[in-house]
Scaffold this active site. Structure first.
Site, PDB file in Angstrom:
ATOM      1  N   GLY A  92       0.824  -1.196   0.000  1.00  0.00           N
ATOM      2  CA  GLY A  92       0.000   0.000   0.000  1.00  0.00           C
ATOM      3  C   GLY A  92       0.857   1.244   0.000  1.00  0.00           C
ATOM      4  N   GLY A  95      -0.184   8.861   2.045  1.00  0.00           N
ATOM      5  CA  GLY A  95       0.452  10.151   1.984  1.00  0.00           C
ATOM      6  C   GLY A  95       1.615  10.298   2.941  1.00  0.00           C
ATOM      7  N   ASP A 206      -9.240   7.991  13.944  1.00  0.00           N
ATOM      8  CA  ASP A 206      -9.307   7.828  12.480  1.00  0.00           C
ATOM      9  C   ASP A 206      -9.922   6.476  12.126  1.00  0.00           C
ATOM     10  OD1 ASP A 206      -9.018   8.608   9.851  1.00  0.00           O
ATOM     11  OD2 ASP A 206      -6.977   7.820   9.667  1.00  0.00           O
TER      12      ASP A 206
END
Length: 511
Positions: A92, A95, A206
């Protein structure tokens, strides 16, 4: 002898193991088993991998305009090594960092390693990156991916995690049918994991489908504590007013940047959004293209002007009402209206699952009972019919049922004439009646018409018999003829029976 190294073939981009170089010798090459091209130390890819393993200085940041050397190595077909880890496959790219499948030769196992993109980071960036490792290292729960190690090598920060074979929840939701019980079970397990983190002083901040992996056994595994906050430690990494989290799943207080007011109930809100989305396929507060995060969540408005808490049942009628109420409470705008903790949400979901499971089992048992009863009744009916047929063969036929006007057989004429008794019943009653079990010793009597006749004839068979012949029991009342002498039988075109031979019998006087 060093362990083999894994590189990527420059022709087919498949992962291939080659022999590792000795300290004083070159890399011995090999042939790619997939495409047949040569893979050895002479290729640019392998040479690049060796330079990374030696730890050259890395300049710049891959987030800038120029790609990092890691991106260049990937495009040339070699992932290289980082410290003791052999990077085998990129899993993966985010950012803030990249995640790789790596092999740990020290412990002889595969791991997932997260590498910070920025080379030679500042102390503040390193502190933010390693905060995830420290937060996850405090946790020990089957639904939370465990941290193995963390370090800094070759100008790169990295954290190694337990490798989970699974897919993100959003992919799993799009490729599998999530009925309400399955969605409730997944969110119940996640709520228990979040509650464990809260008890250790860790607030995730998150929670979203992308940070939940569903493993091969259908069990959810919580990952990525990169934005987590320790409730028991004062931190200056997140300033008040900064928006932290994923907008589509953050709570109204997060959307307003009130980081000081973010507590366990913010994670409960994110869990409720995931449950809502799993139940009806869309989020409770869809984001508009022009509105800010606070406008989407209704933050900053008076309670009377905020949008009503949406209902998943209104969008999907298959959602049970009780489960819909649980979901509505979890996504309430006001933190005071939500569940006070993830434990309370998990308890309500668990209670609903137990109730649903009990109702399902009750329906299954009721259906099984009906099926068993019908089967038993069918078997008993068949057994009773077989027993009746064996005891009374004539009664089992269609003539005994009296259906469609078929006359009953004159079954008792021979027994009546043999006894020589007069009938006790009226002449218009049926001749054959099944005896009661308590009176089985005395058979029922036949009609009185057979007592004075010397011969009995049958228009159906065209024969006449002695009254004691066994064939008389098969003659029905409609076909029975009473005859006094053989000449009368001959006049009616009847032939003598070959069994009882009525012409050879001596003539007897009537009673």
């Amino acid at each position: 002898m060093n362990p083999p190294l894994r590189v990527v073939c420059g022709s087919c981009l498949r992962s291939v193991e080659i022999d590792s170089p000795e300290e004083s010798g070159p890399v011995t090459g090999g042939v790619c088993p997939y495409c047949g091209d040569r893979v050895d130390s002479d290729t640019e890819a392998t040479t690049s991998r060796t330079r990374v393993a030696e730890g050259p200085p890395i300049e710049g940041d891959s987030r800038g305009g120029q790609p990092s050397s890691w991106a260049g190595l990937w495009s040339r077909g070699s992932l290289g090594s980082l410290g003791r880890f052999q990077l085998r496959e990129r899993l993966g790219d985010g950012g803030f960092g990249e995640v790789y499948l790596a092999f740990d030769p020290r412990l002889d196992r595969d791991v997932a390693i997260k590498v910070l993109k920025q080379a030679n980071p500042t102390e503040r960036v390193m502190e933010r990156f390693f905060r995830e490792a420290r937060a996850a290292a405090r946790l020990d729960h089957p639904n939370i991916v465990a941290v193995h190690d963390a370090g800094f090598d070759q100008g790169r920060c990295w954290v190694s995690f337990h490798l989970v074979n699974g897919r993100p929840l959003n992919w799993y939701r799009d490729h599998h049918r999530l009925d309400p019980p399955t969605a409730a079970r997944i969110l119940r397990d996640l709520a228990e994991a979040v509650d464990h983190a809260h008890r250790q002083g860790v607030i995730h901040r998150d929670l979203k489908p992308g940070n939940v992996l569903i493993d091969d056994h259908g069990r959810p595994r919580l990952i990525d504590f990169g934005l987590s906050r320790r409730s028991d430690v004062e931190s200056s990494l997140t300033r008040d007013g900064a928006i932290v989290g994923t907008p589509a799943y953050m709570s109204p207080e997060q959307a307003l940047g009130q980081s000081r007011n973010v507590d366990e109930r913010s994670d409960v809100f994110s869990l409720g959004v995931m449950l809502f989305e799993a139940l009806c396929g869309q989020r409770p507060y869809p984001m508009s293209g022009q509105g800010s995060f606070s406008e989407v969540a209704g933050g900053g408005k008076a309670p009377s002007s905020r949008p009503r808490t949406p209902s998943a049942r209104a969008l999907n009628p298959a959602v049970p009402a009780r489960l819909d109420r649980i979901c509505m409470r979890a996504v309430a705008q006001d933190p005071a209206d939500r569940y006070p903790s993830a434990r309370a949400l998990a308890d309500d979901l668990d209670a609903w699952l137990l109730r649903h499971r009990g109702a399902t089992r009750l329906r299954q048992r009721f259906s099984a009972g009906i099926l068993l009863g019908l089967t038993a009744a069918t078997i008993l009916g068949a057994a009773a019919l077989v027993a009746l047929t064996r005891e009374h063969p004539a009664a089992a036929g269609p003539a005994a049922s009296g259906v469609a006007g078929v006359p009953e057989p004159h079954a008792q004429a021979r027994a009546l004439l043999a006894n020589g008794d007069a009938p006790d019943e009226p002449a218009d009653l049926p001749a054959a009646r099944p005896p009661a079990k308590s009176k089985a010793a005395s058979p029922p009597r036949a009609k009185a018409v057979a007592t004075t006749a010397r011969f009995l004839g049958s228009t159906h068979s065209g024969k006449f018999h002695l009254p004691t012949c066994s064939s008389v029991a098969q003659i029905t009342d409609g076909n029975l003829l009473e005859l006094e002498d053989p000449e009368e039988a001959t006049a009616k075109s009847l032939k003598p029976c070959g069994i009882c031979k009525p012409l050879a019998a001596p003539r007897t006087k009537g009673p």
